[in-house]
Design a protein around this motif. Structure first.
Motif, short mmCIF file in Angstrom:
data_model
loop_
_atom_site.label_atom_id
_atom_site.label_comp_id
_atom_site.label_asym_id
_atom_site.label_seq_id
_atom_site.Cartn_x
_atom_site.Cartn_y
_atom_site.Cartn_z
N HIS A 41 0.84 -1.05 0.33
CA HIS A 41 -0.34 -0.33 -0.22
C HIS A 41 0.85 1.27 -0.42
O HIS A 41 1.96 1.57 -0.12
CB HIS A 41 -0.64 0.03 1.31
N CYS A 42 0.57 2.24 -0.10
CA CYS A 42 1.02 3.95 0.33
C CYS A 42 0.47 4.54 1.57
O CYS A 42 -0.93 4.63 1.27
CB CYS A 42 0.67 5.06 -0.86
N SER A 43 1.74 5.01 2.28
CA SER A 43 1.24 5.76 3.65
C SER A 43 1.19 6.86 3.36
O SER A 43 1.03 7.98 4.63
CB SER A 43 2.14 5.37 5.07
N ASP A 44 0.86 7.55 2.29
CA ASP A 44 1.74 8.96 2.00
C ASP A 44 0.90 9.77 1.95
O ASP A 44 -0.46 9.57 1.30
CB ASP A 44 2.02 9.06 1.04
N ASP A 62 4.48 -0.89 2.69
CA ASP A 62 4.51 0.17 1.86
C ASP A 62 5.06 1.12 0.82
O ASP A 62 5.73 0.26 0.71
CB ASP A 62 5.28 1.93 2.72
N SER A 63 5.01 1.63 0.33
CA SER A 63 5.60 1.34 -1.85
C SER A 63 4.96 2.92 -2.02
O SER A 63 4.22 4.06 -1.01
CB SER A 63 4.80 0.73 -2.64
N ARG A 64 5.88 3.68 -2.43
CA ARG A 64 5.88 5.49 -2.97
C ARG A 64 4.60 5.55 -4.04
O ARG A 64 4.56 4.30 -5.37
CB ARG A 64 7.22 5.72 -4.04
N GLN A 78 1.20 3.54 -8.33
CA GLN A 78 1.97 3.29 -7.07
C GLN A 78 3.76 2.91 -7.95
O GLN A 78 3.56 1.68 -8.43
CB GLN A 78 1.40 2.02 -6.92
#
Length: 388
Positions: A41-44, A62-64, A78
């Motif tokens: 997923h992405c946490s940004d 976590d991914s960008r 993603q």
């Protein structure tokens, strides 16, 4: 990692709170079957989730991510291509705007991994079901190796688009009913009555709404219906829980009327305390997973017969565990149904019993078991056909 174990991932920018229990249970089931499962997923926070309820499992990866708009459409990329390609099965959310999906599908035949879609089959809220966006979605849905469909309604859509029925797993989308029951059990009668006195002046004629606040939810209709119910039942109170683009309508209404209460988005025990004060769940617009929220809290849902409900509308049976008003444009007809539920205790108890019976089927546990079975089938099945 032990030799011979298969690896599966679900890749999606958003890790929603309501999916956390499902992901945890699915990981346990697959681990017991010799399969490693990951959520990528992405946490940004700059990604701007469509809801405000993100909470990933502790073990999630976590991914960008990058989000941008093109011609009024939100596109998200993603940055997890290389990582995802290292798995045996990659499960993707079916959305046109998820740009990572396309290289994952295109490269699967070259690098030997398999792809699966997780979704509805089509956009049930599309204003143009035969437009380019839906045609584009139908083209790509046939290029996956496996399908995880929310309900039988979704499976029928996928099959009608040309995907083999034996490669579709219907998992019956659900929420964590057990957690809701635990929260409700933790709320004693004294706490509930104190909240009723403080917020509602002791009223026992209460309606509640829980969900997103946007166009398809028909918030203006909802408020008009609440005003009509209040006209007929002078001690009626209405609680709206949620957030979204039309939250301003609720804020204005709550400021103007002391019987309308808008606490904003609430989750967990705090939400259950508020919903537990209500007799009926008002949702005249789009119905999705909120139907299970209504079932679990013992607040029969009243909706209307609309063409754009999400697949979970299948769980709601008119006159068995809820009410579907045929006259979708009539505030008076909708108010009739709600008032009857509030004043007719026997009718309300009958629908509550039907809702409790339905909950035996639509649980996170059953959903995870069905999904895990589909994953194992997808891993055993023959490779997907080439794109074409």
């Amino acid at each position: 990692m032990p030799a011979g174990r298969k690896r599966v991932c679900y890749v999606y920018p958003y890790a929603f709170r309501y999916r956390k229990a499902f992901s945890e249970r699915l990981k346990q089931l697959l681990d017991a079957s010799g399969v490693d499962f990951d959520v990528i997923h992405c946490s940004d926070p700059k990604l701007r989730a469509p809801r405000g309820d993100l909470e990933a499992p502790e073990w999630a990866i976590d991914s960008r991510c990058v989000r941008f708009d093109l011609a009024g459409r939100a596109l998200r990329y993603q940055g997890a291509l290389r990582r995802a390609m290292s798995y045996d099965l990659v499960i993707m959310q079916q959305e046109n705007g998820l740009l990572l999906n396309y290289p994952l599908q295109l490269f699967s035949n070259v690098f030997g991994y398999r792809t699966a879609f997780f979704g509805h089959g089509r956009n049930f809220q599309s204003r143009n079901p035969d437009g380019w966006a839906e045609r584009f979605k139908r083209f790509w849905l046939r290029r996956a190796h496996w399908w995880f469909a929310y309900t039988e309604r979704s499976a029928a859509v996928v099959e009608a688009a040309g995907f083999p029925r034996h490669k579709i797993t219907v998992f019956n989308n659900a929420i964590d009913i057990a957690a809701i029951r635990e929260m409700l059990a933790s709320i004693g009668p004294e706490e509930r009555e104190a909240a009723r006195r403080q917020l509602l002046g002791g009223s026992r004629r209460v309606g509640v709404y829980v969900g997103g606040l946007y166009e398809h939810k028909r918030i203006k209709f909802l408020l008009a219906a609440a005003r009509e119910i209040r006209r007929r039942l002078p001690d009626f109170h209405f609680i709206a829980i949620g957030d979204g683009a039309e939250a301003g309508l609720l804020r204005e209404a709550a400021a103007a009327h002391d019987w309308i209460h808008y606490p904003g988005a609430r989750f967990g025990r705090e939400k259950s305390l508020l919903v537990g004060l209500a007799d009926v769940f008002l949702m005249p617009g789009l119905v999705g997973l909120a139907v299970l929220d209504a079932f679990a809290h013992g607040t029969p849902m009243v909706t209307t017969d609309l063409p754009y409900h999400s697949p979970e509308i299948d769980y709601l049976e008119d006159g068995v565990n809820g009410v579907i008003v045929d006259e979708s444009g009539s505030v008076a007809a909708y108010a009739d149904a709600v008032v009857r539920l509030i004043v007719d205790d026997a009718w309300r108890r009958r629908l509550q019993a039907g809702a409790q019976a339905a909950l035996e089927t639509y649980t996170i546990e059953n959903m995870a078991e069905r999904f895990a079975g589909g994953v194992l089938q997808a891993l055993r099945d023959q490779p997907a056909p080439p794109l074409g």
